[in-house]
Design an enzyme around this catalytic site. Structure first.
Site, PDB file in Angstrom:
ATOM      1  CD  GLU A 150      -8.152   0.565   4.990  1.00 51.22           C
ATOM      2  OE1 GLU A 150      -8.621   0.551   3.848  1.00 51.22           O
ATOM      3  OE2 GLU A 150      -8.024  -0.455   5.681  1.00 51.22           O
ATOM      4  CB  CYS A 179      -6.651   0.209  13.948  1.00 50.95           C
ATOM      5  SG  CYS A 179      -5.350  -0.390  12.856  1.00 50.95           S
ATOM      6  CB  CYS A 187       2.954   0.138   2.898  1.00 50.18           C
ATOM      7  SG  CYS A 187       4.288  -0.399   3.992  1.00 50.18           S
ATOM      8  CB  CYS A 244       4.728  -7.570   4.171  1.00 54.33           C
ATOM      9  SG  CYS A 244       5.829  -6.715   5.310  1.00 54.33           S
ATOM     10  CB  CYS A 285       0.720  -6.670   3.801  1.00 52.72           C
ATOM     11  SG  CYS A 285      -0.009  -5.147   4.397  1.00 52.72           S
ATOM     12  CB  CYS A 331      -4.509  -5.972   6.885  1.00 51.53           C
ATOM     13  SG  CYS A 331      -4.494  -6.869   8.417  1.00 51.53           S
TER      14      CYS A 331
END
Ligand code: SAH
Length: 342
Positions: A91, A104, A111, A115, A118, A333
């Site tokens: 995205e 962005c 990932c 975290c 997230c 995010c």
């Protein structure tokens, strides 16, 4: 067939040399691909028919394919979901600010950093994006803009950019080149959760980009709870690396600090943070958390956010509150890709 999309002008020149074609053709071809979004050789009218036919047999020009676009109610934020070769999705978000178009971009599919707040990390890391794929995020969005103008790039989408270091650097150099959009390095921000050795390496690259470091907590104890990466690279080493980056590049480092209600948003935290960042060429960007369904964190009240910001500013730390955009389209995010997976 070899894909020309993603090759630098020098790499295209190497391919042409093998065919005994002159080097200056590489510049023409790269401009067709990266400036005018050509995806066939037929469009390249300054090449002879003969050359076009020759190239067509050997090469293709293929970038990420468009899947879906979502637009915020106010029309200022647009989120694009793009499909990659292996059918994974990535995205990219376009934000129209009054000072220009900001995009962005993502650097990984998923990932590995883990975290706790997230959405991008919930299903772990699938793979790195190639430089070509990162480039195609920018060029695709650019092709949708009537004035073809991207003013800023923030590498703050899905993934940890410094864990995909070589592809990131190749991408940065390409997007800065004249044969693509020629964006100034000063208009590019790379955000990291704090991969210390890579922050030192980046400082030596001589690319005057802005570095943003995701801090999110002022103590090791709390930061480790929120960001497992802190076990490997504790807070003092991260801040030291940030300081070195500022000194080497002369660029002010930005520390991002998500505010989570009753977790890291008290006066005590603000006090600890101001002490940690004293005497640094740095500013703090406060981000009220975007709650993610899978996570149990809440956004603090606006008063609390303002108090935190004021405390920092009164104690010699330049802090601002980030304006929230695109929440109603899951722009925040990694949430759209996650929704697609769900
Ligand atoms: N991996 C890099 C870049 C991608 S994340 C990094 O960690 O910096 C970009 C920013 O969004 C980071 O500061 C990240 O901590 C923040 N972020 C992640 N989840 C968020 C959420 N739910 N609400 C607000 N910010 C979030």
């Amino acid at each position: 067939m070899k894909n020309l999309f993603g090759l630098t002008v020098e790499e295209i020149a190497d391919e042409l040399t093998k065919l005994n074609l002159p080097k200056f053709r590489a510049k023409q071809i790269s401009e067709w691909i990266y400036k005018r979004n050509a995806n066939s050789f037929d469009e390249m009218t300054n090449l002879s028919k003969e050359i076009r036919e020759q190239l067509k047999k050997l090469f293709k020009i293929e970038s990420a394919a468009f899947i879906k676009k979502l637009e915020s109610d106010d029309g200022l934020t647009m989120k694009f979901l793009l499909r990659l070769d292996d059918n994974s999705a990535v995205e990219t978000v376009l934000m129209r600010h009054d000072y220009g178009n900001s995009i962005c971009i993502s650097t990984q599919v998923g990932c590995a950093m883990g975290c706790k707040f997230c959405a991008s990390t919930i299903k772990g890391l699938e793979r790195n994006l190639t430089a070509a794929e990162i480039l195609s995020e920018v060029l695709f969005v650019n092709s949708t803009l009537e004035n073809r103008r991207i003013d800023n790039i923030v590498v703050m989408g899905i993934g940890e950019p410094l864990m995909n270091y070589d592809n990131l650097i190749k991408f940065l150099k390409m997007i800065h080149s004249d044969y693509t959009i020629g964006l100034s390095y000063r208009k590019i921000t790379v955000s990291t959760c704090g991969i210390v050795p890579k922050i030192y390496q980046l400082a030596e690259e001589n690319l005057p980009i802005t570095l943003s470091i995701s801090l999110h907590a002022p103590t090791n104890n709390l930061r480790t709870q929120l960001m497992p990466v802190n076990k490997n690279f504790p807070i003092d080493e991260v801040v030291e690396a940030g300081k070195n980056y500022g000194e080497k590049t002369g660029r002010r480092v930005t520390y991002e600090y998500i505010l989570i209600a009753n977790v890291n948003d008290t006066a005590e935290h603000a006090n600890q943070l101001s002490k940690l960042l004293k005497n640094q060429l740095a500013n703090v960007n406060l981000i009220p958390i975007n709650p993610v369904v899978e996570r149990n964190f809440k956004k603090p009240s606006i008063e609390r956010v303002k108090n935190f910001c004021e405390y920092l500013n009164n104690h010699g730390i330049a802090a601002t509150i980030r304006k929230e955009m695109g929440a109603n389209i899951n722009a925040a995010c990694g949430q759209l890709r996650l929704q697609n997976l769900r």
